[in-house]
Design an enzyme around this catalytic site. Structure first.
Site, PDB file in Angstrom:
ATOM      1  N   CYS A   2       0.850  -1.190   0.000  1.00 58.11           N
ATOM      2  CA  CYS A   2       0.000   0.000   0.000  1.00 58.11           C
ATOM      3  C   CYS A   2       0.886   1.240   0.000  1.00 58.11           C
ATOM      4  O   CYS A   2       2.047   1.183   0.374  1.00 58.11           O
ATOM      5  CB  CYS A   2      -0.856   0.018   1.250  1.00 58.11           C
ATOM      6  SG  CYS A   2      -1.794  -1.497   1.458  1.00 58.11           S
ATOM      7  N   ARG A  27       2.662   0.997  -5.942  1.00 61.87           N
ATOM      8  CA  ARG A  27       2.807   0.242  -4.687  1.00 61.87           C
ATOM      9  C   ARG A  27       1.575  -0.610  -4.367  1.00 61.87           C
ATOM     10  O   ARG A  27       1.613  -1.458  -3.480  1.00 61.87           O
ATOM     11  CB  ARG A  27       3.047   1.204  -3.527  1.00 61.87           C
ATOM     12  CG  ARG A  27       4.313   1.985  -3.616  1.00 61.87           C
ATOM     13  CD  ARG A  27       4.433   2.913  -2.433  1.00 61.87           C
ATOM     14  NE  ARG A  27       4.467   2.191  -1.190  1.00 61.87           N
ATOM     15  CZ  ARG A  27       5.551   1.681  -0.622  1.00 61.87           C
ATOM     16  NH1 ARG A  27       6.708   1.846  -1.203  1.00 61.87           N
ATOM     17  NH2 ARG A  27       5.485   1.025   0.511  1.00 61.87           N
ATOM     18  N   TRP A  74      -3.274  -2.428  -1.556  1.00 63.52           N
ATOM     19  CA  TRP A  74      -2.975  -3.742  -2.106  1.00 63.52           C
ATOM     20  C   TRP A  74      -3.478  -4.708  -1.040  1.00 63.52           C
ATOM     21  O   TRP A  74      -2.903  -4.820   0.048  1.00 63.52           O
ATOM     22  CB  TRP A  74      -1.474  -3.893  -2.325  1.00 63.52           C
ATOM     23  CG  TRP A  74      -1.065  -5.195  -2.930  1.00 63.52           C
ATOM     24  CD1 TRP A  74      -1.111  -5.539  -4.245  1.00 63.52           C
ATOM     25  CD2 TRP A  74      -0.531  -6.328  -2.239  1.00 63.52           C
ATOM     26  NE1 TRP A  74      -0.638  -6.818  -4.413  1.00 63.52           N
ATOM     27  CE2 TRP A  74      -0.278  -7.323  -3.205  1.00 63.52           C
ATOM     28  CE3 TRP A  74      -0.236  -6.604  -0.901  1.00 63.52           C
ATOM     29  CZ2 TRP A  74       0.253  -8.564  -2.883  1.00 63.52           C
ATOM     30  CZ3 TRP A  74       0.286  -7.840  -0.581  1.00 63.52           C
ATOM     31  CH2 TRP A  74       0.527  -8.815  -1.568  1.00 63.52           C
ATOM     32  N   ASN A 100      -0.096   1.041   6.099  1.00 65.62           N
ATOM     33  CA  ASN A 100       0.603   0.107   5.224  1.00 65.62           C
ATOM     34  C   ASN A 100       1.291  -0.914   6.115  1.00 65.62           C
ATOM     35  O   ASN A 100       2.020  -0.529   7.034  1.00 65.62           O
ATOM     36  CB  ASN A 100       1.645   0.865   4.392  1.00 65.62           C
ATOM     37  CG  ASN A 100       2.559  -0.062   3.623  1.00 65.62           C
ATOM     38  OD1 ASN A 100       2.154  -1.136   3.193  1.00 65.62           O
ATOM     39  ND2 ASN A 100       3.809   0.349   3.460  1.00 65.62           N
ATOM     40  N   GLY A 101       1.044  -2.194   5.879  1.00 63.39           N
ATOM     41  CA  GLY A 101       1.681  -3.229   6.693  1.00 63.39           C
ATOM     42  C   GLY A 101       0.657  -4.231   7.162  1.00 63.39           C
ATOM     43  O   GLY A 101      -0.434  -4.347   6.588  1.00 63.39           O
ATOM     44  N   GLU A 463      13.582 -16.063 -15.339  1.00 64.63           N
ATOM     45  CA  GLU A 463      13.217 -14.649 -15.328  1.00 64.63           C
ATOM     46  C   GLU A 463      12.243 -14.352 -16.479  1.00 64.63           C
ATOM     47  O   GLU A 463      11.271 -13.603 -16.312  1.00 64.63           O
ATOM     48  CB  GLU A 463      14.488 -13.785 -15.434  1.00 64.63           C
ATOM     49  CG  GLU A 463      14.275 -12.297 -15.650  1.00 64.63           C
ATOM     50  CD  GLU A 463      13.449 -11.607 -14.566  1.00 64.63           C
ATOM     51  OE1 GLU A 463      13.220 -12.191 -13.495  1.00 64.63           O
ATOM     52  OE2 GLU A 463      12.996 -10.476 -14.809  1.00 64.63           O
ATOM     53  N   LYS A 467       8.414 -12.781 -16.233  1.00 64.01           N
ATOM     54  CA  LYS A 467       7.913 -11.600 -16.977  1.00 64.01           C
ATOM     55  C   LYS A 467       6.626 -11.952 -17.707  1.00 64.01           C
ATOM     56  O   LYS A 467       5.667 -11.195 -17.715  1.00 64.01           O
ATOM     57  CB  LYS A 467       8.926 -11.100 -18.019  1.00 64.01           C
ATOM     58  CG  LYS A 467      10.155 -10.379 -17.537  1.00 64.01           C
ATOM     59  CD  LYS A 467       9.916  -9.111 -16.790  1.00 64.01           C
ATOM     60  CE  LYS A 467       9.639  -9.313 -15.345  1.00 64.01           C
ATOM     61  NZ  LYS A 467      10.675  -9.334 -14.381  1.00 64.01           N
ATOM     62  N   GLU A 470       3.690 -12.335 -15.210  1.00 66.41           N
ATOM     63  CA  GLU A 470       3.244 -11.064 -14.630  1.00 66.41           C
ATOM     64  C   GLU A 470       2.493 -10.208 -15.636  1.00 66.41           C
ATOM     65  O   GLU A 470       1.472  -9.609 -15.318  1.00 66.41           O
ATOM     66  CB  GLU A 470       4.460 -10.261 -14.144  1.00 66.41           C
ATOM     67  CG  GLU A 470       5.106 -10.807 -12.927  1.00 66.41           C
ATOM     68  CD  GLU A 470       6.366 -10.021 -12.596  1.00 66.41           C
ATOM     69  OE1 GLU A 470       6.409  -9.444 -11.512  1.00 66.41           O
ATOM     70  OE2 GLU A 470       7.302  -9.980 -13.420  1.00 66.41           O
ATOM     71  N   HIS A 486      13.306 -35.633 -18.585  1.00 61.99           N
ATOM     72  CA  HIS A 486      13.012 -36.157 -17.240  1.00 61.99           C
ATOM     73  C   HIS A 486      11.630 -35.727 -16.762  1.00 61.99           C
ATOM     74  O   HIS A 486      11.347 -35.796 -15.570  1.00 61.99           O
ATOM     75  CB  HIS A 486      14.095 -35.710 -16.254  1.00 61.99           C
ATOM     76  CG  HIS A 486      15.458 -36.205 -16.629  1.00 61.99           C
ATOM     77  ND1 HIS A 486      15.806 -37.529 -16.571  1.00 61.99           N
ATOM     78  CD2 HIS A 486      16.549 -35.552 -17.114  1.00 61.99           C
ATOM     79  CE1 HIS A 486      17.063 -37.677 -16.985  1.00 61.99           C
ATOM     80  NE2 HIS A 486      17.527 -36.483 -17.333  1.00 61.99           N
ATOM     81  N   LYS A 581       4.488  -3.249  -6.475  1.00 63.44           N
ATOM     82  CA  LYS A 581       5.906  -3.092  -6.803  1.00 63.44           C
ATOM     83  C   LYS A 581       6.818  -3.425  -5.631  1.00 63.44           C
ATOM     84  O   LYS A 581       7.810  -4.103  -5.777  1.00 63.44           O
ATOM     85  CB  LYS A 581       6.143  -1.650  -7.250  1.00 63.44           C
ATOM     86  CG  LYS A 581       7.569  -1.360  -7.665  1.00 63.44           C
ATOM     87  CD  LYS A 581       7.835  -1.890  -9.038  1.00 63.44           C
ATOM     88  CE  LYS A 581       9.263  -1.684  -9.480  1.00 63.44           C
ATOM     89  NZ  LYS A 581       9.620  -2.640 -10.528  1.00 63.44           N
TER      90      LYS A 581
END
Ligand code: F6R
Length: 586
Positions: A2, A27, A74, A100-101, A463, A467, A470, A486, A581
């Site tokens: 947040c 955020r 968030w 926030n938290g 990576e 991407k 997301e 395998h 983020k």
């Protein structure tokens, strides 16, 4: 996570708060709200959606008063609903908070408050803060005593701003970021300097376990024992205000396109820090490298280049996993912590564990004022400017360049790399995205993509799949080439796309064989290579360069592909759903 913001000054607060929230939207962006105080009354407006959407629905920026607070959410506790959006007023409506938290003991506190007659409108943990403040303020009639009593009751980690009906603002920090912007005639409270950089570049980074009370023309910063705390005013780089998209449609695209320059700035003017890091590496019992998400993927690359070019062993550790096996960390070792934001809770926790074991901490961070930078013995800055797109792009290549610079310092003879050359090669890929755009169209309706790489290209495959996930919400998975037979080969059929990372180096022939095995099962192949092959249904060409540079280069077309596939799928590349983020909660 947040973002929280507060304003205390001579201007109408609401438009300033809304602008700041817009800038900090990266955020958290599922809901937004603003509350202001005017003539001893608090008014709240909030709703679900992004800042602009909610603002056009409820006119967040049209509220009277020169004192206010705001929030972008968030969701952690409670769904994305109007009622769960912040600010949360207390039962009396005389106090409102943004938080926030996570308040870990919120259920206990809520039960206690309910037994005393308080009621709750939201499902959030945050609303308890508003009501505890009310309860304590009714007892103490004093803002300072109220905050002290409240923080002694809260467990977890938080930054909150509380607005009192009498026009006082107070904010407390405990393991979540909180910065005071000191203007000419006004003060700002914010999770990030972006919340106020337009108005002032004088900032106070509040220490953990401190709180601030703002009154007309003055502020006091105290610790959780009620003693005056030391603080310093820092000049924030105006560059951080440079967070505009310019001519680009999205921040993500702009940030991808900045990479020819940002890789040249990575670790700039840190010769001393790189030397100290190399010294620590040479003398450490063990070398651990940690990070989350993309930054962890950089740690995987670091392991490979340290062993390949400097013959030094290092152990990558996923930050979020360390708490479950802290005994891995031996004393007299070093921990290299990689984090764009420097605020990821998991990374900070890993640092705490390593510090307990007497390890030296090397931080590779973008935000030099972050908690991680302040915890570290040596800090190396990525210098890539603000990364607003939620998916990490330019910070990843900057991290790689710094890691390469460290290895180069350790063994100049073995690692020959010319970053100017790398920069030019990235520029070449970006120059003409038509082929990538065409390929992206093919991904619109598929549900699975695999990315295959061998050796050092396997972390890049991981990576790449991050991407794709997301930005496009397509299921994507990195596969180490040799493991195909395998297991993963069972997944290959004509509904699947496989990206093959296949530069012409020592992995080339084996990877080409894997591509043929996959193609024989009907899957479509996208080859990322400097060499054309008939096995590729789609070939995305990368320039020929020295072998050591390929990892930095080959992620670029996949960042672009993910971006353009997101556009095809009509998702918002800057703000992927459910993500944020800077993940400051665990
Ligand atoms: C991936 C992404 C996240 C971050 C992760 C760590 O595109 O953005 O996986 O890499 O949350 O963030 P920092 O580097 O800020 O610690």
């Amino acid at each position: 996570m947040c973002s929280i913001i507060g304003y205390y000054g001579n201007e109408t607060a609401a438009p300033i708060l809304v602008k700041g929230l817009k800038r900090m939207e990266y955020r958290g962006y599922d809901s937004v709200g603003v509350a202001t105080e005017n003539d001893n009354e608090i008014e709240v407006k909030k709703g679900t959606g992004k800042v602009n959407e909610v603002n056009s629905k409820v006119q967040l920026d049209v509220l009277p008063g020169k004192i206010g607070i705001g929030h972008t959410r968030w969701a952690t506790h409670g769904k994305v609903t109007d009622l769960n959006a912040h600010p949360h007023p207390s039962n009396s409506g005389k106090i409102a908070i943004v938080h926030n938290g996570i308040i870990e003991n919120f259920e206990e506190l809520k039960n206690q408050l309910e037994s005393e007659g308080y009621s709750f409108k939201s499902e959030t943990d945050s609303e308890v803060i508003a009501n505890i403040l009310q309860k304590n303020y009714e007892i103490t009639k004093d803002v300072k005593e109220t905050i002290l009593k409240t923080v002694s009751e809260l467990q977890g980690h938080y930054a909150f701003v509380a607005m009192f009906e009498n026009g006082q603002l107070a904010a407390a920090r405990f393991h979540e970021p909180l910065i005071i912007g000191v203007g000419q005639d006004d003060f700002f409270l914010s999770s990030d300097v972006l919340g106020f950089i337009e108005y002032t570049d004088d900032a106070i980074y509040m220490e953990n376990g401190n709180f601030v009370i703002l009154e007309k023309d003055k502020f006091q910063i105290l610790d959780f024992n009620g003693e005056h705390a030391k603080y310093g005013i820092t000049k924030v780089s105006k560059e951080f205000g440079d967070a505009y998209k310019g001519d680009y449609a999205h921040f993500t695209l702009k940030e991808i396109y900045e990479q020819p320059e940002t890789i040249l700035k990575a670790g700039e003017k840190t010769a001393d820090e790189i030397k100290s890091t190399a010294d620590y590496i040479r003398h450490a019992k063990n070398i651990y490298i940690t990070g989350s998400g993309t930054s962890y993927n950089s740690a995987l690359i670091a392991k490979q280049i340290l062993s390949k070019y400097a013959k030094i062993k290092a152990e990558p550790i996923m930050s979020s996993e360390l708490q479950f096996s802290p005994d891995i960390i031996e004393d007299n070792s070093i921990l290299i912590a990689i984090s764009q934001s420097g605020e990821s809770a998991d990374v900070l926790d890993a640092v705490k564990i390593a510090k307990k074991a007497n390890c030296k901490i090397i931080a590779i961070v973008n935000l030099l004022t972050s908690s991680l930078a302040r915890e570290a013995d040596v800090t190396i800055g990525m210098n890539c400017g603000p990364e607003i797109g939620v998916a990490a792009t330019k910070s990843f290549t900057s991290q790689l360049v710094i890691l390469y610079k460290i290895v180069k310092y350790l063994n100049e003879e073995n690692l020959k790399i010319d970053f100017n050359q790398t920069s030019q090669s990235i520029g070449k890929i970006l120059e003409n995205p038509t082929n990538v755009q065409k390929t992206a169209k093919e991904l619109k309706d598929i549900s699975d993509i695999y990315v295959l790489g061998r050796g050092i290209h396997y972390p890049i495959a991981i990576e790449a799949s991050l991407k794709l996930k997301e930005l496009t919400y397509i299921h994507a998975e990195g596969i180490p080439g040799g493991e195909l037979k395998h297991g993963p080969l069972a997944l290959m059929d004509d509904n699947v796309f496989v990206i093959i990372i296949n530069p012409n180096d020592s992995t080339y022939t084996d990877t080409l064989t894997s591509a043929r095995e996959i193609k024989a099962r009907g899957a479509k192949i996208i080859g990322i290579s400097d060499v054309q092959s008939d096995v590729y249904d789609y070939w995305i060409e990368i320039p020929k360069i020295s072998e050591s540079e390929f990892p930095i280069l080959e992620i670029i077309p996949i960042q672009l592909l993910s971006y353009y596939a997101a556009l095809e799928k009509d998702t918002d590349p800057d703000y992927p759903r459910n993500l944020a983020k800077s993940v400051t909660v665990k």
